[in-house]
Design a protein around this motif. Structure first.
Motif, PDB file in Angstrom:
ATOM      1  N   TYR A   1      -2.796   1.187   1.749  1.00  0.00           N
ATOM      2  CA  TYR A   1      -2.544  -0.155   1.207  1.00  0.00           C
ATOM      3  C   TYR A   1      -2.330  -1.111   2.342  1.00  0.00           C
ATOM      4  O   TYR A   1      -3.139  -2.358   2.244  1.00  0.00           O
ATOM      5  CB  TYR A   1      -1.227  -0.226   0.492  1.00  0.00           C
ATOM      6  CG  TYR A   1      -0.563  -1.339   0.278  1.00  0.00           C
ATOM      7  CD1 TYR A   1      -1.229  -2.367  -0.737  1.00  0.00           C
ATOM      8  CD2 TYR A   1       0.075  -2.227   1.184  1.00  0.00           C
ATOM      9  CE1 TYR A   1      -0.855  -3.508  -0.988  1.00  0.00           C
ATOM     10  CE2 TYR A   1       0.589  -3.372   0.906  1.00  0.00           C
ATOM     11  CZ  TYR A   1       0.063  -4.175  -0.117  1.00  0.00           C
ATOM     12  OH  TYR A   1       0.495  -5.383  -0.539  1.00  0.00           O
TER      13      TYR A   1
ATOM     14  N   SER B   1      -2.261  -1.422  -9.085  1.00  0.00           N
ATOM     15  CA  SER B   1      -2.872  -0.199  -8.843  1.00  0.00           C
ATOM     16  C   SER B   1      -2.902   0.430 -10.249  1.00  0.00           C
ATOM     17  O   SER B   1      -1.723   0.328 -10.836  1.00  0.00           O
ATOM     18  CB  SER B   1      -1.962   0.617  -8.130  1.00  0.00           C
ATOM     19  OG  SER B   1      -1.702   0.078  -6.584  1.00  0.00           O
TER      20      SER B   1
ATOM     21  N   ARG C   1       3.982 -10.462  -4.564  1.00  0.00           N
ATOM     22  CA  ARG C   1       3.771  -9.112  -4.676  1.00  0.00           C
ATOM     23  C   ARG C   1       5.241  -8.463  -4.836  1.00  0.00           C
ATOM     24  O   ARG C   1       6.295  -9.231  -4.613  1.00  0.00           O
ATOM     25  CB  ARG C   1       3.159  -8.370  -3.411  1.00  0.00           C
ATOM     26  CG  ARG C   1       3.769  -8.538  -2.120  1.00  0.00           C
ATOM     27  CD  ARG C   1       3.085  -7.650  -0.956  1.00  0.00           C
ATOM     28  NE  ARG C   1       3.596  -7.900   0.025  1.00  0.00           N
ATOM     29  CZ  ARG C   1       3.182  -7.714   1.333  1.00  0.00           C
ATOM     30  NH1 ARG C   1       1.912  -7.237   1.454  1.00  0.00           N
ATOM     31  NH2 ARG C   1       3.830  -7.894   2.519  1.00  0.00           N
TER      32      ARG C   1
ATOM     33  N   ARG D   1      -3.969 -13.550  -6.050  1.00  0.00           N
ATOM     34  CA  ARG D   1      -4.523 -12.487  -6.668  1.00  0.00           C
ATOM     35  C   ARG D   1      -3.454 -11.529  -7.324  1.00  0.00           C
ATOM     36  O   ARG D   1      -2.305 -11.783  -6.826  1.00  0.00           O
ATOM     37  CB  ARG D   1      -5.383 -11.872  -5.516  1.00  0.00           C
ATOM     38  CG  ARG D   1      -4.480 -10.625  -4.662  1.00  0.00           C
ATOM     39  CD  ARG D   1      -3.728 -11.259  -3.612  1.00  0.00           C
ATOM     40  NE  ARG D   1      -3.190 -10.502  -2.897  1.00  0.00           N
ATOM     41  CZ  ARG D   1      -2.119  -9.525  -3.176  1.00  0.00           C
ATOM     42  NH1 ARG D   1      -1.541  -9.379  -4.069  1.00  0.00           N
ATOM     43  NH2 ARG D   1      -1.843  -8.623  -1.871  1.00  0.00           N
TER      44      ARG D   1
HETATM   45  N1  GLU Z   1      -1.425  -2.399  -5.462  1.00  0.00           N
HETATM   46  C1  GLU Z   1      -0.236  -2.866  -5.037  1.00  0.00           C
HETATM   47  C2  GLU Z   1       1.095  -2.513  -5.879  1.00  0.00           C
HETATM   48  O1  GLU Z   1       0.557  -2.396  -7.055  1.00  0.00           O
HETATM   49  C3  GLU Z   1      -0.203  -4.272  -4.781  1.00  0.00           C
HETATM   50  C4  GLU Z   1       0.721  -5.173  -3.980  1.00  0.00           C
HETATM   51  C5  GLU Z   1       0.095  -6.525  -3.437  1.00  0.00           C
HETATM   52  O2  GLU Z   1      -0.170  -7.171  -4.620  1.00  0.00           O
HETATM   53  O3  GLU Z   1      -0.138  -6.767  -2.527  1.00  0.00           O
HETATM   54  O4  GLU Z   1       2.118  -2.644  -5.619  1.00  0.00           O
END
Ligand code: GLU
Length: 549
Positions: free
Chosen positions: A234, A42, A252, A38
C-alpha cells in the motif's frame, strides 16, 4: 558491481525511467485551487459506511473546487479479494449520484492518468522500485516469513519496538555481489525500502483535520514490493499513484494516520510534493450504554447494502453522512434545503477529530423530512423501483394501481407541512396496507376497538354513517360536520370541550366516533387524514368492510 547491476538483475525488462513517467503523466492543467482527489477502496470487502464517507467528502472537495474526482481500484491483495466488491463499489457510487470524472470499469477507461486499477500498473511500480535500488535506497531482503515473525515475537517479548529496523534489517548491508548471486539463484525475497530516518528525531506534519501533529521519523525498512506477485505494498502504491495521478488531497481512513512517517520519508526520498491529507473521523455507534466503533460484523448498517435494501432515499444517506462528517453541514442544509449537497464547502477543521456518532434515528429523521417533501408521483416511482427489487408482490400491486397509489401517497403531502411518516420505502407497505383489498383479505390482523369497545355499537354507527351521511363529493368541512351529527345522534358530544365540561351527559365525544370508524375501516388506530382515506377507499369498499365486521 553496482546497485545498477542489482537493479538490472531484478528488473531486466523494465526500461522506462521516472522521467518517462513524468512526461506521460504531466501536472494537470487545472485552475488555481482545484482539488484532485481519489476514492481508492480495496475490493477486499463490500463498500461500508466509512468508504462512503471518504467517497462523499472527496466528491464534495472536487466538485466545489472545480477539480477532479477519480476512482482507483486498489486490488493488490488478490488473496483477500472478494467477488463482486468492485461491482458493488461502482453501483453504489452511481446510486448516490457520485460520478467519478476518471475511472476504469468493465473494460472502459475514462481519463488520461490511468490505468486506474493497481494490478495493471505493475510495470510502473517496478520502474520506481528499480530507481530506488539504483540509488541505494531499496534492497532485496531474503528473510523468510518465519524469520520475520520470530523477530517480531522476540521484540514483543522484550518490549521493544516492533518492526524491521536497525540491526533487525539483516539484509540491509548485504553486498551487491551476494545479493545478485542470491537473486540469480532464485532465492525468495521482498524488496524493502532502506530508511535513513531516525526514530528519536521528530518532524511536524500538518494534517488538515487534526492540525499540526508531531511524529517520530520513520526508521523501518518496510517492504515496498511483495515476493509472491511482485506487486507493491500500500505504502509504495500510494506514493507512485498519488504522485503520477497528481492527487492534491488524500482523504482516507483513520487507520492510515500512523503510516504518515513512512509516507513522509518516501515522498521526501523521491523529492515529490506530498499531497495534503485528511484522515476520516472514526464512525461510532451507541450500543446500550457504551459507544464503540461501528462494526462490519456486528452492525448491518455498517455495510452499504443496508440502505438500499431498506429503501432510504440516496440524499438522506448522503445528508446523514455529511452531517456527522462536518459539524456545520446540518445548519447549511437547513439554510439551503434545495441545494445539491456538493455545493457545500467542506471544512476539514470541522470534522470531529475523535470520532462521530452515527445514529439511525437521526438518519430516519433526515429521511422522513426528505420523503415528506417528494411529490407523490416521484415517491410512487421510487417506491416502485424499490419494490421491484425487494418485494415483487407489492410491486405488482403498485403497478396495477398507479393512480390510486399515487393518491394514497398524496394524502397530507404537497402542502406546507407535509406528513413525515415514512423513513424508508420498506416501511410504506405496512403503513398503507389497509388501502389494498389484496392485503386486507390476506391479513391476519384483527380489530382492536379502543374508544368504543362494543362492536355492535360500532356496527350501528358505521351503518348509519354509510346509509344516511356518506357522500363521496362532500368537502372536508361538510364531512366533519356530518361526523359530528352522527356522534350526536348516538349520544356522543359534538365537541371534545363539551364532553369535558360534563362527561356524565355523554357516552363519549366525536373523537371516539371517528376513531371507531377509523378502526372499522382500516383496523388501524392511527392513519393519515380519515376524510381522505375514506374518500379513497370509496363506498363499495367501506360497505364491504362493514359487512365483514
Ligand atoms: N485501499 C486503501 C483502503 O481501502 C486506500 C486508502 C487510501 O485511500 O489511500 O484502505
Amino acid at each position: 558491481m553496482t546497485n545498477k547491476d542489482l537493479a538490472n538483475t531484478i528488473f531486466p525488462d523494465i526500461t522506462k525511467t521516472l522521467e518517462d513517467y513524468e512526461k506521460e503523466y504531466p501536472e494537470r492543467n487545472l485552475k488555481e485551487g482545484a482539488k484532485v482527489v481519489r476514492f481508492a477502496p480495496s475490493p477486499t470487502g463490500f463498500m461500508h459506511i466509512g468508504n462512503m464517507m471518504s467517497a462523499v467528502i472527496n466528491y464534495v472537495l472536487a466538485k466545489k473546487s472545480g477539480g477532479v474526482f477519480f476512482v482507483r481500484n486498489e486490488d493488490t491483495d488478490s488473496a483477500r479479494t472478494v467477488e463482486g466488491a468492485v461491482d458493488f463499489i461502482h453501483e453504489t457510487l452511481k446510486h448516490y449520484g457520485i460520478y467519478p470524472d476518471e475511472y476504469e470499469y468493465k473494460g472502459e477507461t475514462v481519463g488520461n492518468y490511468g490505468p486506474y486499477i493497481q494490478s495493471e500498473r505493475k510495470e510502473i511500480y517496478q520502474a520506481f522500485v528499480k530507481h530506488l535500488i539504483e540509488i541505494g535506497r531499496a534492497y532485496p531482503c531474503f528473510m523468510s516469513k518465519e524469520e520475520v515473525d520470530e523477530i517480531r515475537e522476540n521484540q514483543a517479548a522484550m518490549k521493544k519496538r516492533i518492526g524491521i529496523y536497525g540491526r533487525y534489517a539483516r539484509y540491509r548491508n548485504l553486498s551487491v555481489e551476494e545479493a545478485i548471486e542470491r537473486v540469480k539463484r532464485g532465492d525468495e525475497y521482498v524488496i524493502r525500502f532502506k530508511s535513513e530516518g531516525d526514530f528519536d528525531k521528530k518532524f511536524v506534519f500538518e494534517e488538515l483535520n487534526k492540525g499540526k501533529m508531531e511524529f517520530p521519523e520513520n526508521d523501518l525498512d518496510f517492504p515496498i514490493m511483495k515476493s509472491e506477485d511482485n506487486l507493491p505494498t500500500y505504502h509504495f502504491a500510494h506514493l507512485v499513484d498519488d504522485h503520477l495521478m497528481r492527487t492534491t488531497h488524500v482523504v482516507r481512513g483513520e487507520e492510515w494516520i500512523s503510516s504518515v512517517p513512512v509516507h513522509y520519508e518516501l515522498f521526501k526520498t523521491f523529492g515529490f510534493k506530498m499531497p495534503k491529507y485528511i484522515h476520516n473521523t472514526l464512525i461510532l455507534k451507541k450500543d446500550g450504554d457504551t459507544i464503540r466503533k461501528i462494526s462490519k460484523r456486528k452492525d448491518p448498517e455498517a455495510l452499504m447494502f443496508f440502505y438500499v435494501e431498506k429503501g432510504y432515499p440516496a440524499l438522506a444517506v448522503i445528508d446523514a453522512v455529511l452531517t456527522i462528517a462536518n459539524s456545520n453541514y446540518e445548519e447549511w442544509r437547513t439554510a439551503h434545503p434545495e441545494t445539491p449537497f456538493y455545493e457545500f464547502e467542506f471544512n476539514p477543521k470541522k470534522m470531529s477529530a475523535s470520532g462521530a456518532l452515527f445514529d439511525l434515528d437521526k438518519l430516519d429523521n433526515i429521511s422522513k423530512n426528505i420523503i415528506s417533501k417528494m411529490k407523490a408521483k416521484d415517491l410512487y416511482e421510487e417506491l416502485l423501483a424499490w419494490a421491484r427489487k425487494y418485494d415483487a408482490d407489492f410491486a405488482a400491486l403498485l403497478e396495477k394501481n398507479g393512480d390510486y397509489v399515487t393518491s394514497i401517497l398524496n394524502v397530507e403531502r404537497e402542502q406546507k407541512k407535509p406528513r413525515k411518516d415514512f423513513a424508508h420505502y420498506s416501511e410504506i407497505k405496512d403503513k398503507i396496507w389497509y388501502m389494498f383489498d389484496e392485503l386486507w383479505n390476506t391479513s391476519e390482523k384483527g380489530y382492536v376497538f379502543q374508544t368504543i369497545s362494543d362492536e355492535n355499537e360500532v356496527r350501528s354507527i358505521g351503518e348509519k354513517y354509510l346509509n344516511d351521511y356518506y357522500n363521496e363529493s362532500d368537502d372536508k368541512d361538510t364531512w366533519f360536520a356530518k361526523i359530528k351529527d352522527l356522534a350526536e345522534n348516538f349520544g356522543y358530544a359534538r365537541e371534545v370541550k363539551e364532553f369535558k365540561e360534563d362527561p356524565s351527559k355523554f357516552k363519549g365525544h366525536v373523537g371516539d366516533v371517528s376513531t371507531a370508524l377509523r378502526i372499522l375501516f382500516t383496523k388501524e388506530s392511527m392513519t393519515p387524514d380519515l376524510y381522505e382515506i375514506m374518500k379513497l377507499l370509496g363506498k363499495d369498499r367501506l360497505t364491504k368492510r362493514l359487512e365483514e365486521l
